[in-house]
Design a protein around this motif. Structure first.
Motif, short mmCIF file in Angstrom:
data_model
loop_
_atom_site.label_atom_id
_atom_site.label_comp_id
_atom_site.label_asym_id
_atom_site.label_seq_id
_atom_site.Cartn_x
_atom_site.Cartn_y
_atom_site.Cartn_z
N ASP A 13 0.83 -1.20 0.00
CA ASP A 13 0.00 0.00 0.00
C ASP A 13 0.86 1.25 0.00
N GLU A 14 0.37 2.25 -0.67
CA GLU A 14 1.01 3.56 -0.60
C GLU A 14 0.84 4.11 0.80
N VAL A 15 1.94 4.63 1.34
CA VAL A 15 1.90 5.17 2.70
C VAL A 15 1.71 6.66 2.60
N ASP A 16 0.54 7.14 3.04
CA ASP A 16 0.22 8.56 2.97
C ASP A 16 0.65 9.26 4.24
N GLU A 17 0.85 10.56 4.12
CA GLU A 17 1.11 11.38 5.29
C GLU A 17 -0.20 11.60 6.02
N VAL A 18 -0.21 11.27 7.29
CA VAL A 18 -1.44 11.38 8.07
C VAL A 18 -1.10 12.02 9.39
N ALA A 19 -2.07 12.64 10.08
CA ALA A 19 -1.82 13.23 11.37
C ALA A 19 -2.52 12.47 12.46
N GLU A 20 -2.40 12.79 13.43
CA GLU A 20 -2.40 12.82 14.83
C GLU A 20 -3.39 12.09 15.69
N GLY A 21 -3.13 12.19 16.86
CA GLY A 21 -3.83 11.67 17.98
C GLY A 21 -4.41 12.76 18.84
N LYS A 22 -4.66 12.59 20.08
CA LYS A 22 -5.51 13.60 20.73
C LYS A 22 -5.44 13.63 22.25
N ALA A 23 -5.25 14.28 23.18
CA ALA A 23 -5.83 14.54 24.47
C ALA A 23 -4.88 14.51 25.65
N HIS A 24 -5.38 14.74 26.82
CA HIS A 24 -4.60 14.76 28.05
C HIS A 24 -5.48 14.21 29.14
N ARG A 25 -4.89 13.98 30.31
CA ARG A 25 -5.64 13.35 31.39
C ARG A 25 -6.77 14.23 31.86
N ARG A 26 -7.95 13.64 32.06
CA ARG A 26 -9.09 14.41 32.52
C ARG A 26 -9.18 14.37 34.03
N ARG A 27 -9.81 15.36 34.61
CA ARG A 27 -10.05 15.37 36.05
C ARG A 27 -11.45 14.90 36.37
N THR A 28 -12.40 15.16 35.50
CA THR A 28 -13.74 14.66 35.70
C THR A 28 -14.09 13.81 34.50
N ALA A 236 6.49 4.37 10.86
CA ALA A 236 5.82 3.15 11.32
C ALA A 236 6.24 1.97 10.45
N HIS A 237 6.37 2.19 9.15
CA HIS A 237 6.82 1.13 8.24
C HIS A 237 8.22 0.64 8.64
N VAL A 238 9.12 1.57 8.89
CA VAL A 238 10.48 1.20 9.29
C VAL A 238 10.48 0.45 10.61
N ASN A 239 9.72 0.96 11.58
CA ASN A 239 9.64 0.28 12.88
C ASN A 239 9.09 -1.14 12.73
N ALA A 263 -1.19 2.67 10.75
CA ALA A 263 -1.64 1.37 10.25
C ALA A 263 -1.26 1.19 8.78
N ALA A 264 -1.33 2.25 7.99
CA ALA A 264 -0.94 2.15 6.58
C ALA A 264 0.52 1.74 6.46
N GLY A 265 1.39 2.37 7.26
CA GLY A 265 2.80 2.01 7.23
C GLY A 265 3.05 0.60 7.72
N LYS A 271 3.00 -6.59 4.33
CA LYS A 271 2.86 -7.11 2.97
C LYS A 271 4.22 -7.25 2.30
N ALA A 272 5.11 -6.31 2.55
CA ALA A 272 6.45 -6.40 1.97
C ALA A 272 7.19 -7.63 2.46
N ALA A 273 6.89 -8.05 3.70
CA ALA A 273 7.51 -9.25 4.26
C ALA A 273 6.78 -10.52 3.85
N LYS A 274 5.77 -10.41 2.98
CA LYS A 274 5.00 -11.55 2.48
C LYS A 274 4.29 -12.31 3.60
N ILE A 275 3.81 -11.59 4.61
CA ILE A 275 3.09 -12.22 5.70
C ILE A 275 1.62 -12.37 5.30
#
Length: 394
Positions: A13-28, A236-239, A263-265, A271-275
């Motif tokens: 699969d082509e690995v696209d540039e994608v962004a982010e995640g989100k948030a911090h610990r809540r108190r309530t 992520a692909h390299v890792n 997930a794309a990476g 797939k490159a490892a033929k799994i």
């Protein structure tokens, strides 16, 4: 549950540039879903990179009706959902208000200049999704001293922010971890997974990881874990390639992926490892490409975060502040950042999506149509998944 190699040529699969995640610990524990209509508009409002910054002693005029909107990049999520939704809701609530927009293109220095430029222009409120939560702290402080309120959007930036809107990040991680365990079934006990977290510089990444570990620890072996620099799919692909080389292609039973971009990476490395067959892989953000991978069976699940609710909450808080009010009537709880306690907040509830629930989540909410998901490449997979376009009206 060992995986075996196949001699067939697999498409990477082509690995696209994608962004982010989100948030911090809540108190309530807030999780009130705010009602609002889905509406997409587009508008252009460029924010230049001004060299001179307004003296903090020169405060923004209280009658300013300009809302600054600073987003971290121009990926599909921000271009197609957050920006137009925020602009539309501000216009509905405050016809006399203007929205000044800029995208940092994932560059911290660019976003610092953009924020400083908005201080110079004298906007009244800034909705800020920070590229880096720590590096923008001094600019947030300058904005406050200039009389400009800052709403942290999607990611909790450090500094004296007035409000915070995001999703419950711990819940996101738990949904991902629990889904991965369900996919592994009885084989989880003796199974081994790879954990692909987001960027270590992102407080949301730590929040997702905390929730995922709460679900996974003690129930499956984590053979390798990575923090993925800059949330980049290529990293992520390299890792993942490194994990395959270290653990063995037949010894990876599942992959925790913090978002759909990673997930794309990951999947391209598998797939490159033929799994084959691919182990279950999690995700987040319900990107169109992620939904299509789920339909095709390459990705097991994603986490859908109704962006309309998040965008509307931020817009409503911004308009309240523009008009001299407070965000407390909109907030459903408070959070602490490393620099600021008791920040009025809205933390919304994320939703897990698998192949069985695509139609009742992202399709039902109008995020994507079946036609958008079921392109010719995915037509057969969509048919197997029971995703069919509605019949035309007679």
């Amino acid at each position: 549950m060992n995986r075996h190699r196949t001699t067939e040529t697999e498409e990477v699969d082509e690995v696209d540039e994608v962004a982010e995640g989100k948030a911090h610990r809540r108190r309530t524990v807030p999780a009130l879903l705010l009602a609002a209509g889905l509406a997409l508009t587009s508008g252009l409002a460029a924010c230049g990179e001004a060299a001179e910054v307004r003296d903090p002693q020169t405060r923004t005029a209280r009658d300013s009706r300009t809302v600054g909107l600073l987003l971290p990049d121009s990926t599909n999520r921000f271009a197609e959902f957050d920006r137009p939704l925020i602009e539309r809701r501000v216009a509905e609530l405050c016809p006399e208000c203007d929205v000044e927009f800029a995208s940092a293109q994932a560059d911290v220095a660019t976003q610092q200049r953009q924020l400083d430029a908005m201080i110079t222009k004298g906007v009244r409120v800034i909705i800020l999704d920070a590229v880096d939560s720590k590096s923008l702290s001094s600019s947030v402080d300058r904005a406050r001293r200039a009389g400009i309120e800052v709403i942290a959007y999607d990611r909790l930036v450090e500094g004296p922010v007035s409000a915070y809107v995001s999703f419950d990040g711990e819940r996101v991680g738990r949904l991902q971890g629990e889904a991965l365990l369900r996919a592994l079934g009885d084989e989880a006990r003796d199974g081994q997974i790879v954990m692909m977290n987001g960027a270590a510089t992102d407080p949301n990444s730590a929040w997702f990881k905390e929730g995922a570990l709460a679900a996974l620890e003690g129930k499956v072996t984590i053979g390798k874990a990575y923090d993925t620099a800059e949330w980049r799919p290529v990293n992520a692909h390299v890792n993942m390639a490194g994990a395959i080389a270290s653990l063995g292609a037949d010894e990876i039973d599942g992959v925790y992926s913090a978002n759909d971009g990673l997930a794309a990476g990951i999947i391209s490395a598998l797939k490159a490892a033929k799994i084959h067959p691919l182990p279950p892989v999690t995700g987040q953000d319900a990107e169109l490409a992620g939904i299509q991978r789920i339909v095709a069976g390459d990705q097991y699940m994603t986490v859908y975060k109704p962006f309309r609710l998040e965008a509307n909450a931020a817009a409503e808080m911004a308009v309240a502040l523009v008009r001299g009010g407070t965000p407390y009537g909109i907030a459903t709880g408070t959070v602490d950042s490393p620099t600021t306690p008791d920040i009025p907040s809205v933390l919304l509830t994320p939703i897990a999506v698998t192949a069985d629930t695509i139609e009742e989540t992202v399709v039902k909410d109008g995020v994507y149509t079946v036609d958008q998901i079921c392109t010719p490449r995915y037509a057969d997979a969509c048919e197997r998944a029971g995703l069919t376009p509605p019949s035309p009206a007679p």
